[in-house]
Design a protein around this motif. Structure first.
Motif, PDB file in Angstrom:
ATOM      1  N   ILE A   1      17.357 -11.997  10.613  1.00 41.82           N
ATOM      2  CA  ILE A   1      16.211 -12.008   9.696  1.00 41.82           C
ATOM      3  C   ILE A   1      14.990 -11.313  10.301  1.00 41.82           C
ATOM      4  O   ILE A   1      14.447 -10.382   9.687  1.00 41.82           O
ATOM      5  N   PRO A   2      14.513 -11.703  11.491  1.00 44.28           N
ATOM      6  CA  PRO A   2      13.391 -10.959  12.083  1.00 44.28           C
ATOM      7  C   PRO A   2      13.760  -9.527  12.447  1.00 44.28           C
ATOM      8  O   PRO A   2      12.919  -8.634  12.359  1.00 44.28           O
ATOM      9  N   PHE A   3      15.024  -9.298  12.846  1.00 42.79           N
ATOM     10  CA  PHE A   3      15.416  -7.939  13.218  1.00 42.79           C
ATOM     11  C   PHE A   3      15.299  -6.992  12.031  1.00 42.79           C
ATOM     12  O   PHE A   3      14.697  -5.914  12.141  1.00 42.79           O
ATOM     13  N   LEU A   4      15.880  -7.368  10.899  1.00 40.73           N
ATOM     14  CA  LEU A   4      15.808  -6.501   9.718  1.00 40.73           C
ATOM     15  C   LEU A   4      14.365  -6.315   9.267  1.00 40.73           C
ATOM     16  O   LEU A   4      13.962  -5.220   8.876  1.00 40.73           O
ATOM     17  N   THR A   5      13.587  -7.389   9.329  1.00 43.40           N
ATOM     18  CA  THR A   5      12.187  -7.325   8.911  1.00 43.40           C
ATOM     19  C   THR A   5      11.389  -6.352   9.772  1.00 43.40           C
ATOM     20  O   THR A   5      10.736  -5.432   9.265  1.00 43.40           O
ATOM     21  N   ILE A   6      11.422  -6.545  11.080  1.00 43.33           N
ATOM     22  CA  ILE A   6      10.631  -5.717  11.994  1.00 43.33           C
ATOM     23  C   ILE A   6      11.140  -4.282  12.007  1.00 43.33           C
ATOM     24  O   ILE A   6      10.347  -3.326  12.017  1.00 43.33           O
ATOM     25  N   PHE A   7      12.461  -4.112  11.984  1.00 45.87           N
ATOM     26  CA  PHE A   7      13.028  -2.768  12.004  1.00 45.87           C
ATOM     27  C   PHE A   7      12.626  -1.964  10.768  1.00 45.87           C
ATOM     28  O   PHE A   7      12.151  -0.825  10.874  1.00 45.87           O
ATOM     29  N   LEU A   8      12.791  -2.553   9.573  1.00 46.73           N
ATOM     30  CA  LEU A   8      12.481  -1.819   8.343  1.00 46.73           C
ATOM     31  C   LEU A   8      10.985  -1.581   8.188  1.00 46.73           C
ATOM     32  O   LEU A   8      10.570  -0.482   7.787  1.00 46.73           O
ATOM     33  N   ALA A   9      10.173  -2.575   8.515  1.00 47.04           N
ATOM     34  CA  ALA A   9       8.718  -2.411   8.412  1.00 47.04           C
ATOM     35  C   ALA A   9       8.232  -1.312   9.350  1.00 47.04           C
ATOM     36  O   ALA A   9       7.417  -0.457   8.974  1.00 47.04           O
ATOM     37  N   THR A  10       8.752  -1.312  10.576  1.00 50.65           N
ATOM     38  CA  THR A  10       8.381  -0.287  11.559  1.00 50.65           C
ATOM     39  C   THR A  10       8.844   1.087  11.110  1.00 50.65           C
ATOM     40  O   THR A  10       8.093   2.074  11.192  1.00 50.65           O
ATOM     41  N   LEU A  11      10.071   1.177  10.625  1.00 44.97           N
ATOM     42  CA  LEU A  11      10.631   2.454  10.175  1.00 44.97           C
ATOM     43  C   LEU A  11       9.811   3.052   9.049  1.00 44.97           C
ATOM     44  O   LEU A  11       9.466   4.245   9.075  1.00 44.97           O
ATOM     45  N   ILE A  12       9.468   2.239   8.060  1.00 44.63           N
ATOM     46  CA  ILE A  12       8.730   2.744   6.895  1.00 44.63           C
ATOM     47  C   ILE A  12       7.343   3.234   7.291  1.00 44.63           C
ATOM     48  O   ILE A  12       6.924   4.340   6.928  1.00 44.63           O
ATOM     49  N   VAL A  13       6.610   2.417   8.047  1.00 43.67           N
ATOM     50  CA  VAL A  13       5.231   2.781   8.405  1.00 43.67           C
ATOM     51  C   VAL A  13       5.205   3.983   9.340  1.00 43.67           C
ATOM     52  O   VAL A  13       4.390   4.898   9.161  1.00 43.67           O
ATOM     53  N   LEU A  14       6.100   4.014  10.326  1.00 48.22           N
ATOM     54  CA  LEU A  14       6.148   5.171  11.227  1.00 48.22           C
ATOM     55  C   LEU A  14       6.512   6.441  10.483  1.00 48.22           C
ATOM     56  O   LEU A  14       5.946   7.510  10.732  1.00 48.22           O
ATOM     57  N   PHE A  15       7.465   6.344   9.554  1.00 47.92           N
ATOM     58  CA  PHE A  15       7.868   7.524   8.772  1.00 47.92           C
ATOM     59  C   PHE A  15       6.685   8.067   7.973  1.00 47.92           C
ATOM     60  O   PHE A  15       6.437   9.282   7.951  1.00 47.92           O
TER      61      PHE A  15
END
Length: 239
Positions: free
Chosen positions: A85-99
């Motif tokens: 749960i935290p992995f998917l959350t942090i990974f996707l949030a980071t990916l979207i904002v960095l992109f």
């Protein structure tokens, strides 16, 4: 290397002496954590010297991925949930904002921009995730009867949790909203202060600070939204 930080330890000694004289019982914690901060930041400095010499983007992505894994582990222990749960959350949030930031040329993939900004995003995603999940759990405990009433009339689990989810996301965004309201009036923010101390033009420093602030608005929204959504979806599957 500037060794003025050694002199600044005087600022720790003052509260340390006071704590000792008044038997506050925090002297050991204060001295140990002050030394720990020194060691951790010194290690970070040497680590960044090495990282900033890497010109392979995939290696830099690997560094951020390791940071995401560690942050997910911390989040898992804080809110007592499954790692996914935290992995998917942090990974996707980071990916979207960095992109978004790279695509719009707000930052480049140079190590001195990509790694610090990525680390800032991950750290804020971690904090917002834990805030939103803790609030969501409290809302569930308070609103148990309401949830049961919704499900009794045939509502889905998402519909039953809708109000709790909304309140959790709202609560996790309040610190960000407060920051937007007071920044520049109550105190000079950290990025601006650092750049001014380094001799940067004030307007240049402010422009970088604004990028960081608006970045935090998005990362906090994504982290709370994804966090609560994944918690509802997976909490009974992986726990």
């Amino acid at each position: 290397m500037n060794y003025s930080f050694l002199i600044s330890f005087i600022l720790v000694l003052i509260p340390l002496i006071y704590a000792y004289k008044t038997n506050l019982g925090i002297e050991k914690q204060l001295i140990i954590n002050s030394i720990r901060a020194f060691v951790q930041l010194l290690a970070l400095g040497y680590f960044l010297v090495y990282i900033f010499n890497i010109d392979n983007f995939l290696v830099l992505c690997g560094v951020l991925f390791l940071m995401i894994l560690y942050s997910s582990y911390i989040a898992k222990n804080r809110v007592e949930t499954s790692f996914i749960i935290p992995f998917l959350t942090i990974f996707l949030a980071t990916l979207i904002v960095l992109f978004i930031m790279i695509f719009t040329n707000l930052i480049s993939t140079a190590p001195n921009q990509f790694i610090p900004i990525g680390g800032m995003i991950i750290g804020n995603a971690l904090n917002t995730f834990t805030l939103s999940i803790e609030r969501f759990k409290r809302e569930i405990d308070i609103q148990k009867e309401l949830i049961e009433a919704y499900t009794a009339v045939g509502a889905s689990i998402n519909e039953a949790y809708f109000e709790m989810k909304k309140q959790s996301i709202k609560a996790s965004l309040i610190p960000t909203i407060n920051m937007l309201q007071t920044i520049g009036l109550v105190a000079i923010p950290g990025i601006t202060t650092g750049m001014l101390l380094a001799g940067a033009n004030p307007l240049t420093a402010i422009s970088y600070q604004l990028v960081i602030i608006y970045m935090l608005v998005s990362i906090n929204l994504f982290s709370s939204l994804f966090g609560v959504s994944f918690y509802i979806r997976f909490k009974n599957v992986f726990n």
